[in-house]
Design a protein around this motif. Sequence first.
Motif, PDB file in Angstrom:
ATOM      1  N   VAL A   2      47.923  29.336  32.889  1.00 37.77           N
ATOM      2  CA  VAL A   2      48.253  30.525  33.655  1.00 37.77           C
ATOM      3  C   VAL A   2      46.982  31.361  33.833  1.00 37.77           C
ATOM      4  CG1 VAL A   2      49.609  32.643  33.702  1.00 37.77           C
ATOM      5  CG2 VAL A   2      50.583  30.561  32.700  1.00 37.77           C
ATOM      6  N   PRO A   3      46.608  31.672  35.079  1.00 39.50           N
ATOM      7  CA  PRO A   3      45.451  32.548  35.257  1.00 39.50           C
ATOM      8  C   PRO A   3      45.822  33.954  34.776  1.00 39.50           C
ATOM      9  CG  PRO A   3      46.555  32.241  37.348  1.00 39.50           C
ATOM     10  CD  PRO A   3      47.242  31.324  36.358  1.00 39.50           C
ATOM     11  N   ASP A   4      44.848  34.674  34.256  1.00 41.72           N
ATOM     12  CA  ASP A   4      45.149  36.046  33.848  1.00 41.72           C
ATOM     13  C   ASP A   4      44.952  37.013  34.997  1.00 41.72           C
ATOM     14  OD1 ASP A   4      46.063  37.862  31.848  1.00 41.72           O
ATOM     15  OD2 ASP A   4      44.069  38.746  31.909  1.00 41.72           O
ATOM     16  N   ARG A   5      44.169  36.597  36.011  1.00 42.30           N
ATOM     17  CA  ARG A   5      43.919  37.504  37.123  1.00 42.30           C
ATOM     18  C   ARG A   5      43.822  36.743  38.430  1.00 42.30           C
ATOM     19  NH1 ARG A   5      38.610  40.707  36.610  1.00 42.30           N
ATOM     20  NH2 ARG A   5      40.312  42.033  36.123  1.00 42.30           N
ATOM     21  N   ILE A   6      44.194  37.436  39.481  1.00 43.68           N
ATOM     22  CA  ILE A   6      44.035  36.934  40.839  1.00 43.68           C
ATOM     23  C   ILE A   6      43.307  38.024  41.621  1.00 43.68           C
ATOM     24  CG2 ILE A   6      45.992  35.359  40.835  1.00 43.68           C
ATOM     25  CD1 ILE A   6      47.697  37.499  42.146  1.00 43.68           C
ATOM     26  N   SER A   7      42.528  37.635  42.625  1.00 48.40           N
ATOM     27  CA  SER A   7      41.824  38.652  43.397  1.00 48.40           C
ATOM     28  C   SER A   7      41.659  38.211  44.843  1.00 48.40           C
ATOM     29  CB  SER A   7      40.458  38.963  42.776  1.00 48.40           C
ATOM     30  OG  SER A   7      39.618  37.847  42.857  1.00 48.40           O
ATOM     31  N   ARG A 104      38.896  45.400  47.662  1.00 50.41           N
ATOM     32  CA  ARG A 104      39.124  44.330  46.691  1.00 50.41           C
ATOM     33  C   ARG A 104      40.404  44.649  45.938  1.00 50.41           C
ATOM     34  NH1 ARG A 104      36.105  42.488  41.268  1.00 50.41           N
ATOM     35  NH2 ARG A 104      36.753  40.323  41.366  1.00 50.41           N
ATOM     36  N   VAL A 105      41.269  43.654  45.835  1.00 47.42           N
ATOM     37  CA  VAL A 105      42.506  43.795  45.067  1.00 47.42           C
ATOM     38  C   VAL A 105      42.461  42.770  43.947  1.00 47.42           C
ATOM     39  CG1 VAL A 105      45.025  43.668  45.094  1.00 47.42           C
ATOM     40  CG2 VAL A 105      43.801  44.566  47.081  1.00 47.42           C
ATOM     41  N   VAL A 106      42.647  43.254  42.729  1.00 44.56           N
ATOM     42  CA  VAL A 106      42.712  42.387  41.555  1.00 44.56           C
ATOM     43  C   VAL A 106      44.023  42.691  40.851  1.00 44.56           C
ATOM     44  CG1 VAL A 106      41.689  41.794  39.325  1.00 44.56           C
ATOM     45  CG2 VAL A 106      40.202  42.350  41.269  1.00 44.56           C
ATOM     46  N   GLU A 107      44.785  41.657  40.575  1.00 42.88           N
ATOM     47  CA  GLU A 107      46.010  41.809  39.777  1.00 42.88           C
ATOM     48  C   GLU A 107      45.798  41.012  38.504  1.00 42.88           C
ATOM     49  OE1 GLU A 107      50.868  41.564  40.012  1.00 42.88           O
ATOM     50  OE2 GLU A 107      49.698  40.830  41.718  1.00 42.88           O
ATOM     51  N   SER A 108      45.977  41.663  37.361  1.00 44.07           N
ATOM     52  CA  SER A 108      45.711  41.016  36.080  1.00 44.07           C
ATOM     53  C   SER A 108      46.844  41.270  35.087  1.00 44.07           C
ATOM     54  CB  SER A 108      44.388  41.526  35.502  1.00 44.07           C
ATOM     55  OG  SER A 108      44.457  42.927  35.298  1.00 44.07           O
ATOM     56  N   GLY A 109      46.835  40.459  34.029  1.00 43.83           N
ATOM     57  CA  GLY A 109      47.814  40.618  32.964  1.00 43.83           C
ATOM     58  C   GLY A 109      48.894  39.554  32.941  1.00 43.83           C
ATOM     59  N   PHE A 110      48.743  38.512  33.725  1.00 46.33           N
ATOM     60  CA  PHE A 110      49.768  37.465  33.783  1.00 46.33           C
ATOM     61  C   PHE A 110      49.933  36.748  32.443  1.00 46.33           C
ATOM     62  CE2 PHE A 110      48.367  38.029  38.157  1.00 46.33           C
ATOM     63  CZ  PHE A 110      49.589  38.182  38.802  1.00 46.33           C
ATOM     64  N   GLN A 111      48.831  36.555  31.707  1.00 49.13           N
ATOM     65  CA  GLN A 111      48.914  35.839  30.431  1.00 49.13           C
ATOM     66  C   GLN A 111      49.636  36.654  29.369  1.00 49.13           C
ATOM     67  OE1 GLN A 111      44.979  34.568  29.343  1.00 49.13           O
ATOM     68  NE2 GLN A 111      44.893  33.028  30.953  1.00 49.13           N
ATOM     69  N   GLN A 112      49.668  37.983  29.502  1.00 57.02           N
ATOM     70  CA  GLN A 112      50.312  38.819  28.497  1.00 57.02           C
ATOM     71  C   GLN A 112      51.824  38.959  28.695  1.00 57.02           C
ATOM     72  OE1 GLN A 112      47.272  39.839  29.964  1.00 57.02           O
ATOM     73  NE2 GLN A 112      46.304  38.930  28.180  1.00 57.02           N
ATOM     74  N   LEU A 113      52.337  38.511  29.825  1.00 56.61           N
ATOM     75  CA  LEU A 113      53.781  38.617  30.050  1.00 56.61           C
ATOM     76  C   LEU A 113      54.514  37.719  29.055  1.00 56.61           C
ATOM     77  CD1 LEU A 113      53.798  38.521  33.956  1.00 56.61           C
ATOM     78  CD2 LEU A 113      54.081  40.538  32.480  1.00 56.61           C
ATOM     79  N   SER A 114      55.604  38.210  28.520  1.00 56.40           N
ATOM     80  CA  SER A 114      56.325  37.481  27.469  1.00 56.40           C
ATOM     81  C   SER A 114      57.360  36.523  28.057  1.00 56.40           C
ATOM     82  CB  SER A 114      57.003  38.470  26.513  1.00 56.40           C
ATOM     83  OG  SER A 114      57.928  39.269  27.238  1.00 56.40           O
ATOM     84  N   TRP A 115      56.901  35.656  28.922  1.00 57.38           N
ATOM     85  CA  TRP A 115      57.753  34.671  29.571  1.00 57.38           C
ATOM     86  C   TRP A 115      57.248  33.282  29.222  1.00 57.38           C
ATOM     87  CZ3 TRP A 115      56.998  36.633  35.272  1.00 57.38           C
ATOM     88  CH2 TRP A 115      57.424  37.953  35.379  1.00 57.38           C
ATOM     89  N   ALA A 116      58.047  32.294  29.576  1.00 51.72           N
ATOM     90  CA  ALA A 116      57.607  30.904  29.436  1.00 51.72           C
ATOM     91  C   ALA A 116      56.388  30.687  30.332  1.00 51.72           C
ATOM     92  CB  ALA A 116      58.724  29.951  29.827  1.00 51.72           C
ATOM     93  N   ALA A 124      52.300  34.203  38.973  1.00 49.04           N
ATOM     94  CA  ALA A 124      50.894  34.378  39.380  1.00 49.04           C
ATOM     95  C   ALA A 124      50.651  33.710  40.736  1.00 49.04           C
ATOM     96  CB  ALA A 124      49.955  33.818  38.321  1.00 49.04           C
ATOM     97  N   ASP A 125      51.208  32.516  40.933  1.00 54.37           N
ATOM     98  CA  ASP A 125      51.032  31.812  42.202  1.00 54.37           C
ATOM     99  C   ASP A 125      51.716  32.565  43.346  1.00 54.37           C
ATOM    100  OD1 ASP A 125      50.265  29.422  43.822  1.00 54.37           O
ATOM    101  OD2 ASP A 125      52.457  29.229  43.975  1.00 54.37           O
ATOM    102  N   GLU A 126      52.936  33.042  43.112  1.00 51.32           N
ATOM    103  CA  GLU A 126      53.644  33.806  44.147  1.00 51.32           C
ATOM    104  C   GLU A 126      52.856  35.058  44.527  1.00 51.32           C
ATOM    105  OE1 GLU A 126      57.402  34.655  42.341  1.00 51.32           O
ATOM    106  OE2 GLU A 126      58.213  32.655  42.724  1.00 51.32           O
ATOM    107  N   ASN A 127      52.338  35.763  43.537  1.00 46.50           N
ATOM    108  CA  ASN A 127      51.593  36.978  43.829  1.00 46.50           C
ATOM    109  C   ASN A 127      50.258  36.676  44.496  1.00 46.50           C
ATOM    110  OD1 ASN A 127      53.769  38.127  42.551  1.00 46.50           O
ATOM    111  ND2 ASN A 127      52.552  39.545  41.351  1.00 46.50           N
TER     112      ASN A 127
END
Length: 145
Positions: A2-7, A104-116, A124-127
């Motif tokens: 899982v990437p932690d950030r997308i930009s 520039r848009v950066v979305e981060s924190g995907f690895q910290q989500l408490s999901w499978a 992360a892919d959808e976003n």
Amino acid sequence: MVPDRISREVVIDAPPDVVWSIVTEPRHVARWFSDEADIDLRPGGAMLLTWHGHGAYQARVETVDPPRTFTFRWLRRENNEPREGTSTLVEFTLAPEGSGTRLRVVESGFQQLSWAEEERARYADENSRGWIRELDELVDYIAAR
């Protein structure tokens, strides 16, 4: 993995103060990003982003530094309290570039989500795909103005 950030970055043919208003004012956000937007534009301020037919999602403003930086926490799930560990952080950074603006848009924190892991990777892919579409809509919206 899982990437932690997308930009994503785009150059917009408008000065930073114009782009700032487009990414922070509810009347504009509801034209290129969501169908409706409520934004209390101050650190800690509440946001509500609504897509007709898809739901309304809570967000929380983190940083307001006009016309350079706007950040908020959110999660595209209803009834979610946006805080660290339960949401991702979206950072808009604006910089002058010639007569326009580099956004520039950066979305981060995907690895910290408490999901499978599979669910986090899908989100992360959808976003990632969503930011491509939404920023294209933003560029088109500004060009049409």
